[in-house]
Scaffold this motif. Structure first.
Motif, short mmCIF file in Angstrom:
data_model
loop_
_atom_site.label_atom_id
_atom_site.label_comp_id
_atom_site.label_asym_id
_atom_site.label_seq_id
_atom_site.Cartn_x
_atom_site.Cartn_y
_atom_site.Cartn_z
N GLU B 66 0.83 -1.21 0.00
CA GLU B 66 0.00 0.00 0.00
C GLU B 66 0.87 1.25 0.00
OE1 GLU B 66 -3.45 0.38 -0.09
OE2 GLU B 66 -3.48 -1.73 -0.61
N ALA B 80 -2.52 2.22 -8.35
CA ALA B 80 -3.84 2.06 -7.75
C ALA B 80 -4.13 0.58 -7.63
CB ALA B 80 -4.89 2.69 -8.64
N MET B 81 -5.01 0.22 -6.71
CA MET B 81 -5.44 -1.16 -6.70
C MET B 81 -6.09 -1.39 -8.05
SD MET B 81 -8.00 -3.21 -4.38
CE MET B 81 -8.80 -4.44 -5.35
N VAL B 83 -8.23 -2.12 -9.99
CA VAL B 83 -9.45 -1.67 -10.61
C VAL B 83 -9.31 -0.26 -11.08
CG1 VAL B 83 -11.12 -3.04 -9.56
CG2 VAL B 83 -10.12 -1.16 -8.30
N ASP B 84 -9.39 -0.06 -12.11
CA ASP B 84 -10.22 0.63 -12.99
C ASP B 84 -11.65 0.50 -12.47
OD1 ASP B 84 -11.08 1.80 -15.39
OD2 ASP B 84 -9.04 1.28 -15.96
N THR B 91 -12.83 -6.84 -10.81
CA THR B 91 -12.32 -6.74 -9.44
C THR B 91 -12.90 -7.83 -8.58
OG1 THR B 91 -12.58 -4.39 -9.75
CG2 THR B 91 -11.95 -5.11 -7.57
N TYR B 102 -2.08 -4.73 -8.31
CA TYR B 102 -1.85 -3.30 -8.31
C TYR B 102 -1.33 -2.93 -9.69
CZ TYR B 102 -2.23 -3.57 -3.26
OH TYR B 102 -2.68 -3.77 -1.99
#
Lengths: 391, 194
Positions: B66, B80-81, B83-84, B91, B102
């Motif tokens: 993170e 970013a994690m 997802v879009d 996701t 990520y």
């Protein structure tokens, strides 16, 4: 057990107690709820659990919903329904560093944050590496606040590293970090394993810091107002039970089960009673308000708490401070908390914000019944934080 | 032609790591690194400058990554994690399979999808294997309990093994319980009485 089932994510920590106790001692049942407690391997997994709808509500680090409201640390938005626990963390150092601090004449009183910080900085040398459980955590916030106030520029002059709590003892044993700030039982586990010594309780830096919160997806409480109110009441009763003298041993026994924290009850009881063993020689230190679940309106989600956290983050990351404080304050849903407890014997404060850091001792404040006493709320450097006007 | 995507797989178990790498190779031409060590994970990942990081959802080390998601973190490019937000479904599929990913911000979904599809399939297989292993273990344990219960009955009542089993089964049917539960109760009771 029957009732409406709610999925609740938690991390195996002593401060998951209000959720565990709400289920195990029947407070959830009393509200017609059954809490399906889902143990999570990481804070990021918990966050995803609640944002993606696998959990209805979660045990969460207070700064995470604030960070998300500022658009950092994850997608989605969360609301804070109540504070689950105040304080409860411990700062510890490696045996090597503890030895050097002792040689320099430091006495490990586990109380004076200024003396402890100066001794740490003097003994640490140029590269101080401190482990915290998550980039957005009260542990990280307290460290930044403490070290910066002592003239040790943080985060520039210190390396704050993320280490999962169960791996904290191992990281300090391997020399990957020199110190840590972590929630119980993991500080005590480092002592128990003979790899670290405890330096300070988090409460020595800020005596009334919101530590964990009950968080839900933004909009969930509006969609399920009745469920949200029942959950708040069940957890509020669990907190009251936890802060009742004589219940700590039972609480420790329950939390020690493998489904929950899964460490010996004896170690959990230290944190619940505020009597931590700080080194392998067995020296014990008693801390008033080491961890608070209920006393002094501990569960109340103060808007000023959200604003303080947001302001600290904004300062560090170069965001507009006033705007951030306003957003941070709005995450703390004191309105929902009030509504849920209005029919309860709960004595709620008249205001939803307070001057953070302004109470040197237990103080009476205006409230519904007029008999509400707030616990001491002070920063170690005696600074006072007030919400800017218009927030 | 855009440059080859770089993928970091965080996985302690060598066999699992190899399987993930194999399926990614089959899905496309990627530069793939495996990191097995948990210590200093964020720094090791950042050094590789990956476009995508794949890690088991159940790994506590996820929180370390993170740090990379913070703009001021060790990686210059924000992460970013995966997802879009446009693809919540993907996701969910990934999380259900036990995979978290990520990705560097702004990566085109069409470049990401084959990677995730391959990884999701593989992680589903791991979950199935884990479940099968648990089932096998449980079956073995039940077998043991059953054998002990039969032994107790044979000794106490002087009956054969088949008769002992028949007796257990009949009792279970009469009480609407599972044979193994009756056997377990008998073993526990015998333990208390001995």
């Amino acid at each position: 057990m029957s009732g409406l089932e709610l999925n609740i994510g938690f991390m195996p920590l002593v401060d998951s107690a209000p959720l565990v106790i709400a289920q195990e001692m029947g407070f959830a049942d009393q509200e017609g709820l059954s809490l399906n407690l889902l143990k999570s391997p990481s804070w990021s997994a918990i966050r995803d659990m609640v944002t993606l709808g696998r959990a209805d509500a979660v045990h969460m680090l207070a700064p995470v919903p604030i960070a998300m409201s500022l658009g950092i640390g994850g997608q989605g938005k969360l609301d804070v329904l109540q504070v689950l626990s105040v304080s409860g963390t411990a700062i510890g150092v490696s045996l090597d560093l503890a030895g050097r601090m002792r040689e320099a004449g430091y006495s490990f009183d586990f109380a004076d944050a200024t003396a402890a910080g100066r001794a740490l900085i003097a003994a640490a040398g140029p590269e101080l590496r401190i482990g915290v459980p998550f980039p957005f955590s009260m542990q990280a916030e307290l460290l930044y606040y403490w070290l910066s106030a002592l003239g040790f520029p943080a985060p520039q002059g210190v390396q704050i590293r993320t280490v999962p709590p169960p791996l904290m003892a191992e990281a300090i044993a391997k020399g990957e970090i020199d110190a840590f700030c972590v929630g119980e039982p993991w500080g005590s586990i480092a002592v128990e394993n003979g790899v670290g010594e405890l330096l300070l309780p988090g409460a020595a830096i800020w005596s009334f810091a919101p530590e964990k919160v009950l968080a839900v997806r933004q909009g969930w409480a509006e969609a399920e107002p009745e469920l949200a109110a029942r959950l708040i009441r069940a957890v509020w009763r669990a907190g009251r039970w936890l802060d009742t003298p004589g219940n700590q041993m039972t609480a420790a026994e329950i939390l020690s089960r493998s489904a929950y924290v899964n460490v010996p009850a004896e170690i959990i009881e230290r944190a619940l009673g505020g009597a931590l063993v700080i080194n392998a020689r067995g020296d014990q230190r008693q801390t008033a308000n080491f961890q608070v679940f209920h006393r002094g309106a501990a569960g109340f989600p103060w808007r000023s708490q959200g604003a303080w956290i947001a302001g600290q983050m904004a300062g560090r990351l170069g965001l507009d401070r006033k705007g951030a404080e306003k957003t941070g304050a709005s995450v703390m849903r004191s309105d929902l908390y009030r509504a849920a407890l209005s029919r309860e014997a709960a004595d709620l404060p008249g205001a939803s914000s307070k001057l953070e850091g302004s109470l040197p001792s237990v103080t009476a404040v205006s409230s519904g019944s007029g008999r509400l006493f707030l616990e001491p709320n002070q920063f170690f450097d005696r600074r006072i934080f007030d919400l800017p006007t218009g927030v | 032609m855009s440059k080859r995507l770089s993928i970091v797989v965080v996985e302690k178990d060598r066999d699992r790591a190899r399987l993930i790498v194999d399926s990614l190779r089959a899905a496309g031409d990627y530069e793939i690194h495996v990191i097995a060590e948990e210590s200093a994970l964020a720094r090791k990942v950042a050094e590789k400058q990956p476009d995508v990081v794949l890690i088991d959802v159940a790994s506590p080390s996820r929180d370390t990554l993170e740090e990379l998601a913070v703009a001021s973190g060790p990686l210059d490019r924000p992460v970013a994690m995966f997802v879009d937000r446009s693809d919540d479904n993907l996701t969910k599929q990934a999380i259900e399979a036990g995979l978290s990913a990520y990705v560097v911000d702004g990566m085109r979904p069409d470049r990401l999808k084959p990677i995730l599809d391959a990884a999701i399939t593989r992680f589903h297989m791991f979950q199935r294997m884990r479940k099968e292993l648990e089932q096998t273990k449980r079956a073995l344990e039940e077998r043991k309990v059953l054998d002990r219960a039969k032994g107790i009955l044979m000794k106490a009542r002087g009956i054969t093994e088949d008769e002992a089993y028949a007796l257990l089964r009949k009792t279970a049917m009469d009480q609407g319980r599972k044979v193994v539960d009756v056997a377990q109760a008998l073993v526990t009771a015998a333990g208390l009485l001995s």
